[in-house]
Design an enzyme around this catalytic site. Sequence first.
Site, PDB file in Angstrom:
ATOM      1  CE  LYS A 116      36.116  43.316  27.618  1.00  0.00           C
ATOM      2  NZ  LYS A 116      35.124  42.337  27.154  1.00  0.00           N
ATOM      3  CD  GLU A 200      44.314  46.064  27.798  1.00  0.00           C
ATOM      4  OE1 GLU A 200      43.479  46.770  27.230  1.00  0.00           O
ATOM      5  OE2 GLU A 200      44.272  45.806  29.022  1.00  0.00           O
ATOM      6  CE  LYS A 201      54.491  46.434  31.454  1.00  0.00           C
ATOM      7  NZ  LYS A 201      55.532  45.410  31.540  1.00  0.00           N
ATOM      8  CG  HIS A 208      38.009  48.198  38.008  1.00  0.00           C
ATOM      9  ND1 HIS A 208      37.813  46.924  37.525  1.00  0.00           N
ATOM     10  CD2 HIS A 208      37.149  48.986  37.305  1.00  0.00           C
ATOM     11  CE1 HIS A 208      36.874  46.944  36.590  1.00  0.00           C
ATOM     12  NE2 HIS A 208      36.461  48.187  36.449  1.00  0.00           N
ATOM     13  CD  GLU A 275      34.076  48.490  33.949  1.00  0.00           C
ATOM     14  OE1 GLU A 275      35.092  47.826  34.199  1.00  0.00           O
ATOM     15  OE2 GLU A 275      32.920  48.090  34.177  1.00  0.00           O
ATOM     16  NE  ARG A 292      26.764  44.855  31.241  1.00  0.00           N
ATOM     17  CZ  ARG A 292      27.415  45.021  32.387  1.00  0.00           C
ATOM     18  NH1 ARG A 292      26.872  45.758  33.347  1.00  0.00           N
ATOM     19  NH2 ARG A 292      28.604  44.496  32.581  1.00  0.00           N
ATOM     20  CB  VAL A 295      25.915  44.834  39.245  1.00  0.00           C
ATOM     21  CG1 VAL A 295      25.512  44.302  40.621  1.00  0.00           C
ATOM     22  CG2 VAL A 295      25.766  43.741  38.202  1.00  0.00           C
ATOM     23  NE  ARG A 338      28.761  43.526  42.362  1.00  0.00           N
ATOM     24  CZ  ARG A 338      29.004  43.447  41.056  1.00  0.00           C
ATOM     25  NH1 ARG A 338      28.909  42.283  40.443  1.00  0.00           N
ATOM     26  NH2 ARG A 338      29.325  44.533  40.362  1.00  0.00           N
TER      27      ARG A 338
END
Length: 442
Positions: A116, A200-201, A208, A275, A292, A295, A338
Amino acid sequence: MMRRILIANRGEIAVRIIRACRDLGLTAIAVYSEADRAALHVQMADEAYCIGPAPAHDSYLNIKNILTVAIEKNVDAIHPGYGFLAENANFAALCEKENIKFIGPSSHVIERMGDKAEARKTVASQGVPTIPGSPDIVPTVEEALDIAKQYGYPVMIKATAGGGGKGMRVAHDAKEMKTAFQQATREAEAAFGNGAVYIEKFIVAPRHIEVQIAQDQHGQAVHFGERDCSVQRRHQKLIEEAPSPFVDDVLRDKMGVAAVQVALAVGYEGVGTVEFLVDADKNFYFMEMNTRIQVEHPITEEVTSVDLVKEQFTIARGDQLSVKQEEIQMTGWAMECRINAEDVDKDFQPSPGTITSLLAPGGIGVRLDSAAHMHSVISPYYDSMIAKLIVTGKTREETLIRLERALREFQIEGVKTTIPFHLAFLQREAFRQGNYDTSILE
């Protein structure tokens, strides 16, 4: 030519891939652990081979055993699904070495975007906004304290490897930082074998939002719009929807262009997801790239009418993308719940066991992606997800009504499930109005 496909996974995603193989006339080869001998994906596949005992590290994470089957059975390609080895650069590299097509990006791209901290530097070099934070991994708590002082609390400590919310902690002050840093590094080491973290801040109450992308071997890349994944518990997604009720056309275009820019910059191949975190003022920041299938890919399929798993095969065999950017339109609305084997009354504690009764919902606009059936065993060794309930409608309001109806139809006995949680959550006025962020469950 790709004819024989080994599916290095289990559960609903293995079933999903087998169906795509059927549609394309490909031979689907399943692998399974001793615990999954009677599993649906084993029954559906053209061929199936045992790769080890129940624990994942002895079976679905056992690279040697999986590749042994692949080589002995003359496999042309391996589809990793999601989870397990899907983002394991070493596995992809070994497939490349054996001249077996890994259905996904190259091992180099997986490694580059899987780290990351490295991914953030790569993305920032393309002018895509990133969350302010440390440029590299942070080896000591003392350095973490200095960085937090520079950017101001709260901050997020994040594992540079892995995903799924592991190795992530929020610190609101220096005292919390000392504890959170140790917890994050320990958890990351245990989960991924890599305890490295960066800082990270922390963006307070963000959305999201993720953008689905695809890029072929000819350098053509497209995006399929966004999904809102803000309904989360401890960074684990529970409900997703497409499109997002928060994203307007201007923001959608900006994030789509940025996501495609990321894919082109790293020479991506296959289907993936970029994302972002989006603040209340609609400023967006790159968070990570999942190299990938996701889900929650079905909701994008439902609103774009593009089979993303078939697209993975199309790209892997060297064909051009089946659609151009101007042909991709988001029509209607889709939501996914889910359904996990968890006891909501006991803080979502896993509820393994045998399903003694199952009545699946149906009707117009209802899709169920699952490997479960009556007498299915929900094993304590693997993820607790039983099914993904995907519902579509012409509008968000129609989709919400249909989703509630489908949840009430859905009956599972023998294990506790998250169906009662979803029914209760759908009554939350903030969610019904589309006025929510990642803090809604907290």
